[in-house]
Design a protein around this motif. Structure first.
Motif, PDB file in Angstrom:
ATOM      1  N   LEU A 179      26.309  52.686  59.605  1.00 10.99           N
ATOM      2  CA  LEU A 179      25.789  52.716  61.213  1.00 10.99           C
ATOM      3  C   LEU A 179      25.302  51.255  61.114  1.00 10.99           C
ATOM      4  O   LEU A 179      25.153  50.930  62.418  1.00 10.99           O
ATOM      5  N   SER A 180      24.852  50.706  60.244  1.00  9.08           N
ATOM      6  CA  SER A 180      24.004  49.394  60.324  1.00  9.08           C
ATOM      7  C   SER A 180      24.839  48.375  61.129  1.00  9.08           C
ATOM      8  O   SER A 180      24.345  47.292  61.703  1.00  9.08           O
ATOM      9  N   LEU A 181      26.151  48.322  61.090  1.00 12.18           N
ATOM     10  CA  LEU A 181      27.106  47.361  61.796  1.00 12.18           C
ATOM     11  C   LEU A 181      27.169  47.717  63.412  1.00 12.18           C
ATOM     12  O   LEU A 181      27.780  46.949  63.907  1.00 12.18           O
ATOM     13  N   VAL A 182      26.757  48.947  63.679  1.00  6.85           N
ATOM     14  CA  VAL A 182      27.020  49.453  65.215  1.00  6.85           C
ATOM     15  C   VAL A 182      26.341  48.486  65.933  1.00  6.85           C
ATOM     16  O   VAL A 182      26.743  48.119  67.100  1.00  6.85           O
ATOM     17  N   ALA A 237      38.327  45.643  53.878  1.00  9.62           N
ATOM     18  CA  ALA A 237      38.577  45.940  55.561  1.00  9.62           C
ATOM     19  C   ALA A 237      37.500  45.050  56.319  1.00  9.62           C
ATOM     20  O   ALA A 237      37.785  44.801  57.510  1.00  9.62           O
ATOM     21  N   ALA A 238      36.345  45.042  55.902  1.00  4.85           N
ATOM     22  CA  ALA A 238      35.351  44.246  56.343  1.00  4.85           C
ATOM     23  C   ALA A 238      35.554  42.873  56.666  1.00  4.85           C
ATOM     24  O   ALA A 238      35.360  42.212  57.714  1.00  4.85           O
ATOM     25  N   LEU A 239      36.023  42.391  55.392  1.00  2.98           N
ATOM     26  CA  LEU A 239      36.421  40.793  55.446  1.00  2.98           C
ATOM     27  C   LEU A 239      37.700  40.640  56.350  1.00  2.98           C
ATOM     28  O   LEU A 239      37.526  39.507  57.115  1.00  2.98           O
ATOM     29  N   SER A 270      30.064  38.677  56.166  1.00  2.54           N
ATOM     30  CA  SER A 270      29.020  38.782  55.353  1.00  2.54           C
ATOM     31  C   SER A 270      28.962  40.258  54.506  1.00  2.54           C
ATOM     32  O   SER A 270      28.718  40.318  53.507  1.00  2.54           O
ATOM     33  N   ALA A 271      29.123  41.351  55.544  1.00  3.92           N
ATOM     34  CA  ALA A 271      29.018  42.623  54.806  1.00  3.92           C
ATOM     35  C   ALA A 271      30.079  42.724  53.777  1.00  3.92           C
ATOM     36  O   ALA A 271      29.702  43.368  52.496  1.00  3.92           O
TER      37      ALA A 271
END
Length: 380
Positions: A179-182, A237-239, A270-271
Motif C-alpha cells: 500500500l505504500s506505493l498508493v 513487475a515494478a521495474l 526504485s521499489a
C-alpha cells in the motif's frame, strides 16, 4: 519529485546491535541482520554517492536506471532506523537529528554567507536553514549548491515519522509495504499536490516511502523469509511498470526518461531495484568491508553529499586557470568532463579533510582527520 532537482538530487545518504526495547502489542521483529553485513550496506552507500557525483557531472539520464541512488539510500537508512528503534523512540530520533543538523549548519553557513554577499536577502523562511523541514530559500545564483537539501528534508521527515511508521508496518508488513506505493499513484493520477514546499515534500515522501518501509522489512526479516519467486516476480513487475512509465511519458517530463524528473517512474523502478538489492544481501558473506575508502565514504557520507556540488562548482574556474599554464593546456584534457570529474573528486577529498570532523562532533566521537575504523552511518 519536482523538476527543481537533478540526479540524486531531484532526486545526495544513509548498525549496531543493541538491547531490544518493547514496541507494543505487535508481533516481535525477527532478529536483525548480522552486524557483519554492514560491509554490504557500506559498499552500496559508497556506490550510491559516487553515482550521485557522476550524475551531476555527466548528466546521464540512464544513470538513474542503472543505479537509483536515492532509492538505495532511503532503503538502507530505513533498515538502520528500524534497528535503532529497538531503543526508546525519542532517544533515537533526537540522536538522528543531532547527527544531521550540525554538518548541515556548518555547510549552510558558507552557502548562506555567499548568497548574502551576492545581494540575496531572505525572509522568515530562513528558519528552514536551521531545521530543514521545508526546502530552505536561496538565490538563483547559488541554486546548484542548495538544491540538494531536498534529500535531507525528506530524510528528516522520515526519521520523525518512523516510530509511527514502524508500528503501522508491523501490523501487517506485506500489506502495508504494498500500500505504500498508493500515495505516489494518487499524486500522479488523482489529487494534484499544492505548489511550493508542501507539494515538494509530499511528493518526495510518497516517492520514497516504499524504499524506507522496505528497509523495515529487511531489518525485521520479512524480506529474507520470502521465497525467491515471491520477491523476484513483483520486483520485475515494478521495474517494468516504472521503466514503461518513464519511457511512455517522456513528453510530460521535458522529453527525458530520467527517473529523477518522474516521481511515479522513480517510485516503481526504485521499489523493484532496491527490493532485489536488499534481498540479495541474504547471500552476501557476513563480514565487514575491509576497504579504507569505503569506510571513509560511510563515515563522511553527509559531508560528501553536502559539499560535492560546491566542489564541482569550484572545479570549473579552477580548470579555467589551468588553461593559463602552457604545459597544462597542451597535455591535460581540460575540456573533458572526465577531467572535471577527477578534479571534482580531489576537491571533495579536500572538503572531507577540512570539514568532515563536524560529523564526528555531531556523533559525539573524537574528531579525526580521516576515519578508518568502524564506519559511521549517514544519520545513524
Amino acid at each position: 519529485m519536482g523538476a527543481h532537482r537533478k540526479g540524486a538530487v531531484r532526486a545526495v545518504t544513509a548498525v549496531h546491535p543493541e538491547p531490544v526495547a518493547p514496541t507494543g502489542p505487535v508481533a516481535p521483529a525477527a532478529p536483525a541482520a548480522p552486524a557483519g553485513r554492514d560491509g554490504y550496506f557500506d559498499v552500496l552507500r559508497a556506490v550510491a554517492l559516487v553515482r550521485v557525483v557522476a550524475y551531476h557531472v555527466f548528466g546521464w539520464a540512464w544513470a538513474s536506471l542503472v543505479f537509483p541512488s536515492m532509492g538505495v539510500m532511503f532503503g538502507l537508512a530505513g533498515t538502520l532506523m528500524a534497528r535503532s528503534l529497538r531503543r526508546p523512540a525519542l532517544t533515537v530520533v533526537r540522536g538522528r537529528v543531532r547527527r544531521l543538523l550540525p554538518p548541515f549548519w556548518f555547510w549552510g553557513f558558507f552557502v548562506v554567507t555567499a548568497m548574502l554577499v551576492h545581494g540575496w536577502m531572505p525572509g522568515w523562511r530562513i528558519v528552514y536553514w536551521i531545521v530543514p523541514l521545508g526546502d530552505p530559500p536561496g538565490s538563483a545564483w547559488a541554486e546548484q549548491a542548495w538544491d540538494i537539501v531536498w534529500y535531507l528534508r525528506t530524510y528528516l521527515w522520515f526519521v520523525l515519522l518512523s516510530p509511527l511508521l514502524l508500528r503501522v508496518f508491523r501490523l501487517s508488513p506485506l500489506v502495508v509495504l504494498a500500500l505504500s506505493l498508493v500515495p505516489v499513484v494518487l499524486l500522479t493520477y488523482g489529487w494534484q499536490p499544492p505548489e511550493g514546499r508542501l507539494g515538494s515534500a509530499l511528493t518526495d515522501l510518497a516517492t520514497f516511502l516504499f524504499c524506507w518501509l522496505l528497509g523495515f522489512a529487511h531489518h525485521d526479516g520479512v524480506l529474507a523469509r520470502l521465497r525467491p519467486l515471491a520477491v523476484v516476480l513483483p520486483s520485475l513487475a515494478a521495474l517494468a511498470h516504472g521503466g514503461w512509465y518513464a519511457l511512455a511519458h517522456r513528453s510530460a517530463y521535458g522529453g527525458t526518461y530520467d527517473l529523477d524528473d518522474n516521481p511515479l517512474a522513480q517510485a516503481f523502478w526504485s521499489a523493484g531495484f532496491v527490493t532485489l538489492l536488499l534481498y540479495a544481501g541474504k547471500w552476501v558473506p557476513d563480514r565487514p568491508s575491509r576497504s579504507r575508502l569505503v569506510a571513509v565514504f560511510n563515515a563522511r557520507a553527509v559531508t560528501v553529499y553536502l559539499w560535492h556540488e560546491l566542489a564541482l562548482i569550484l572545479a570549473v574556474p579552477l580548470i579555467d586557470r589551468f588553461w593559463e599554464v602552457p604545459a597544462f593546456a597542451a597535455y591535460l584534457p581540460l575540456e573533458s568532463q572526465w577531467f572535471l570529474f577527477a578534479v571534482g573528486w580531489l576537491l571533495i577529498a579536500g572538503f572531507v579533510l577540512a570539514c568532515g570532523w563536524v560529523e564526528d562532533v555531531a556523533a559525539r566521537r573524537k574528531p579525526t582527520l580521516l576515519p578508518g575504523g568502524r564506519a559511521a552511518r549517514m544519520g545513524g
